[in-house]
Design an enzyme around this catalytic site. Structure first.
Site, PDB file in Angstrom:
ATOM      1  CB  ALA A  36      -4.752  -7.568  16.071  1.00 39.47           C
ATOM      2  CB  THR A  64      -3.605  -2.561   8.332  1.00 44.87           C
ATOM      3  OG1 THR A  64      -4.475  -3.065   7.498  1.00 44.87           O
ATOM      4  CG2 THR A  64      -2.732  -1.461   7.489  1.00 44.87           C
ATOM      5  CD  GLU A  68     -11.994  -0.204  10.345  1.00 46.04           C
ATOM      6  OE1 GLU A  68     -11.896   0.518  11.576  1.00 46.04           O
ATOM      7  OE2 GLU A  68     -11.001  -0.695  10.023  1.00 46.04           O
TER       8      GLU A  68
END
Length: 381
Positions: A123, A157, A361
């Site tokens: 996270a 995610t 990302e």
């Protein structure tokens, strides 16, 4: 220079492809519509050593090199853009623990991921801090025996299904990126809450907003050194961006192959689509971009295996592969015409799923910034 895969990697590619075509490819539409996480497929992949494949054997992993991991990622995403990437991202939290965690942390938290018992998560992103990591507001305040975490994380995610999450938080709010630390947090601890986020694509992925309210973290759950979280994260990104590049490459390949097959079967003006020069040019450009993306991804993965990870090349692999994948899926849908826009064909799902690749990302803009800083000598490696 030899651009051929060695025998071991060729066997791996063929074996993974066989598994993916049997266990992943037929179920893409089903999982996309239900929105359920593919637990059963995760467990099947884990039994064959395809989940967190680079984890050392001493922690239950296959001890695979990073090129092997890139091959697995390409083949899974080729089979299905949503299920494939969902299974692949089960290992997201593992690198921080593997590289910087204590022996006790590795022994406790890595094996369950490798076995497919739980995915992992990391996270970083917050509502007001995406690309600018040093702007995170989540705080870790020292208390007797450890820290208390408070803050909000978003677009995480596996945030609501993982048993544990790596949390990046400020341990020195006045030190910018030099005041960030990484913590291992179990999701059943008091004060941890997660809410799943609905998205445009990747519907069977779990993507969550996390709320941390006075979450007590014992002192031995710090990962690595206090205030070194940002530097640890840069090591993480050098590899994770190559992995994302491989996932996006796989999506591009999957879209291209479906479009190629459709172009051979579908007729227009009395002959197959592939006989029309306009379609031939599209397919030629798609193939060209895929080949270039694969070279970047594979070279970046090979450099990691040589202990020579290059942040500029890792960013280039992620940047080029993700943008190429968006272009390839766009043209693939165009070849399908109206059918491509319907849910009858996989390409509609690939088109939705691939789009986030230029955002997560590290956005395409951030990748270009990293490359530019390396070229200017402002970022060393």
């Amino acid at each position: 220079m030899n651009f051929d895969l060695g025998e071991e990697h060729r066997i791996l590619r063929d074996t993974v492809r066989e598994f993916a075509e049997k266990e992943i490819m037929p179920y893409g539409k089903e999982y996309d519509e239900s929105g359920e996480y593919p637990w059963d497929i995760l467990k099947k992949a884990a039994k064959l050593g395809y989940v967190a494949a680079d984890i050392p054997e001493e922690y239950g992993g296959a001890g695979m090199d990073y090129l092997g991991c890139a091959i697995i990622a390409e083949e899974f995403a080729r089979a299905d853009s949503s299920i494939g990437s969902a299974v692949l991202t089960a290992s997201l939290g593992c690198p921080m623990v593997r590289y910087f965690g204590t022996d006790e942390q590795k022994e406790r938290y890595l094996p369950p991921v490798v076995k497919g018992e739980t995915p992992s998560a990391i996270a970083i992103t917050e509502p007001d801090a995406g690309s600018d990591v040093q702007a995170i507001k989540t705080r870790a305040d020292k208390v007797d025996g450890g820290w208390k975490l408070n803050g909000t994380k978003t677009f995480i995610t596996n945030g609501s299904i993982s048993d544990w999450v790596v949390i990046l938080a400020k341990t020195d709010p006045n030190a910018g990126y030099r005041g960030i630390s990484a913590f291992l947090v179990e999701t059943d601890w008091e004060g941890y809450e997660a809410r799943r986020i609905k998205k445009m694509g990747l519907n069977c992925h779990d993507t969550a907003e996390i709320y941390l309210k006075d979450v007590f973290v014992p002192e031995d759950y710090l990962i690595g050194q206090e205030n070194f979280g940002f530097y640890q994260l840069m090591r993480f990104f050098n590899e994770s961006r190559v992995f994302v590049g491989a996932v996006q490459l796989g999506m591009a390949v999957g879209a291209y192959e479906r479009a190629l097959e459709y172009a051979k079967q579908r007729k227009a003006f009395g002959r197959p689509l592939i006989d029309h020069q306009a379609i031939q040019f599209k397919l030629a450009d798609m193939w060209k971009d895929i080949e270039a993306a694969r070279l970047l991804v594979y070279k970046s993965a090979w450099l990691i295996d040589q202990g020579k990870a290059n942040p500029a090349l890792s960013s280039a692999a992620k940047l080029f592969a993700s943008e190429a994948a968006v272009k390839v899926t766009y043209e693939a849908l165009q070849i399908f015409g109206g059918y491509g826009y319907s849910k009858e064909y996989d390409i509609e799902r690939f088109y939705r799923d691939v789009r986030v690749g230029t955002i997560y990302e590290g956005t395409s803009e951030i990748q270009r910034l990293i490359i530019a800083r390396v070229l200017a000598g402002k970022l060393k490696f």
